[in-house]
Enzyme design. Sequence first.
Site, PDB file in Angstrom:
ATOM      1  N   ALA A 230      -4.806  -2.577   4.083  1.00 31.45           N
ATOM      2  CA  ALA A 230      -5.542  -1.379   4.490  1.00 31.45           C
ATOM      3  C   ALA A 230      -4.627  -0.160   4.551  1.00 31.45           C
ATOM      4  O   ALA A 230      -4.890   0.790   5.280  1.00 31.45           O
ATOM      5  CB  ALA A 230      -6.207  -1.611   5.847  1.00 31.45           C
TER       6      ALA A 230
ATOM      7  N   GLU B 299      -7.808  -2.950  13.037  1.00 33.61           N
ATOM      8  CA  GLU B 299      -8.175  -1.553  13.324  1.00 33.61           C
ATOM      9  C   GLU B 299      -7.963  -0.659  12.100  1.00 33.61           C
ATOM     10  O   GLU B 299      -8.741   0.269  11.858  1.00 33.61           O
ATOM     11  CB  GLU B 299      -7.364  -1.021  14.513  1.00 33.61           C
TER      12      GLU B 299
ATOM     13  N   ARG C  80      -3.782  -7.328   8.457  1.00 35.17           N
ATOM     14  CA  ARG C  80      -3.147  -7.871   9.663  1.00 35.17           C
ATOM     15  C   ARG C  80      -3.631  -7.144  10.901  1.00 35.17           C
ATOM     16  O   ARG C  80      -3.904  -7.747  11.933  1.00 35.17           O
ATOM     17  CB  ARG C  80      -1.619  -7.747   9.540  1.00 35.17           C
TER      18      ARG C  80
ATOM     19  N   SER D  11      10.762   6.942 -10.369  1.00 33.43           N
ATOM     20  CA  SER D  11       9.490   7.131 -11.063  1.00 33.43           C
ATOM     21  C   SER D  11       9.604   6.842 -12.558  1.00 33.43           C
ATOM     22  O   SER D  11      10.541   7.296 -13.223  1.00 33.43           O
ATOM     23  CB  SER D  11       8.983   8.562 -10.867  1.00 33.43           C
TER      24      SER D  11
ATOM     25  N   SER E 166       7.074   7.775 -14.493  1.00 29.48           N
ATOM     26  CA  SER E 166       6.169   8.749 -15.099  1.00 29.48           C
ATOM     27  C   SER E 166       6.813   9.539 -16.235  1.00 29.48           C
ATOM     28  O   SER E 166       6.166   9.765 -17.262  1.00 29.48           O
ATOM     29  CB  SER E 166       5.614   9.696 -14.032  1.00 29.48           C
TER      30      SER E 166
ATOM     31  N   LYS F 257       1.330  13.282  -1.188  1.00 27.95           N
ATOM     32  CA  LYS F 257      -0.061  13.284  -1.660  1.00 27.95           C
ATOM     33  C   LYS F 257      -1.030  13.958  -0.688  1.00 27.95           C
ATOM     34  O   LYS F 257      -1.942  14.673  -1.101  1.00 27.95           O
ATOM     35  CB  LYS F 257      -0.533  11.859  -1.944  1.00 27.95           C
TER      36      LYS F 257
ATOM     37  N   ASN G  12      -3.055  13.175  -6.321  1.00 26.80           N
ATOM     38  CA  ASN G  12      -1.854  12.814  -7.077  1.00 26.80           C
ATOM     39  C   ASN G  12      -1.718  13.581  -8.381  1.00 26.80           C
ATOM     40  O   ASN G  12      -0.746  13.407  -9.107  1.00 26.80           O
ATOM     41  CB  ASN G  12      -1.816  11.301  -7.361  1.00 26.80           C
TER      42      ASN G  12
END
Length: 286
Positions: free
Chosen positions: A137, A164, A161, A22, A24, A75, A96
């Site tokens: 997605a 659904e 790909r 990270s 952050s 998360k 987050n």
Amino acid sequence: MGDSRETHGLNAFVTGYPVKHSRSPLIHGYWLRTLNLAGSYRAVEVTPDDFPAFIAALKDRSSGFVGGNVTIPHKEIAFKLADRPDELSEELGASNTLWLEDGLLHATNTDGRGFTANLDECHPGWDRTDRAVILGAGGASRAVIQAVRDRGVNEIHVVNRTVERAQELSDRFGAQVHAHPMAALGEVMRSAGLFVNTTSLGMENEVAPTIDFSPLAENAVVTDIVYVPLKTPLLAQAEEQGFATVDGLGMLLHQAAPGFETWFGKRPVVDEVLRALIIADMDKHR
């Protein structure tokens, strides 16, 4: 989320598993120094099994933290364990950013705000389009779809790909979000003013497909939430084809700002010095 609380000795965190990678702490450490604040911000690695106990210690203040950031894979559970998740978190099913207020643990998700703030800074007017294409997605696409929708883009086409997965996002975010298989990419790009890659395609060690961006609107913006490498192959292709591009580093920087203001009471600035600091760290760890 901001307030004018005393900032001496306030401590915040980023937690994930793993969390060593990270950046952050670099971002928030820079802001603490430049704003001359006495607080701290550090990475705390917490396993999924230990995460509920970590949150319990945050709630009863025994951890010493006033709040912090949550990254993969925590998360979704952070959202579930919060006392007061906001509407953004509710719709996404993930948080987050956490903070204590009036004895309760509040939660939000700043990823979408980081995404739009990056585009606002680098390409003002990006949201004048009526049509956007989101490639991917996965979990990262949710906040992007939410933010683009909330900025008033009427048609959002999610291409994946596995169609659904894209359909699940259409069901979640409403009638203006449409699901498509990869084979439909060229068709749905027609006249779109925004193209967003939310997949790992083009990350280091990932082979990126060749994409013909010509169906996009002439003034379209192509952006990538990936920031390692800074100029992904997809951005390079779009640039070579004459389109404006925005890299993903600004999203990382801007999504951090709301949390910092909440914990430390000061609004930080995303500037070129901070950007250069993170790029230098990226170069060092290649």
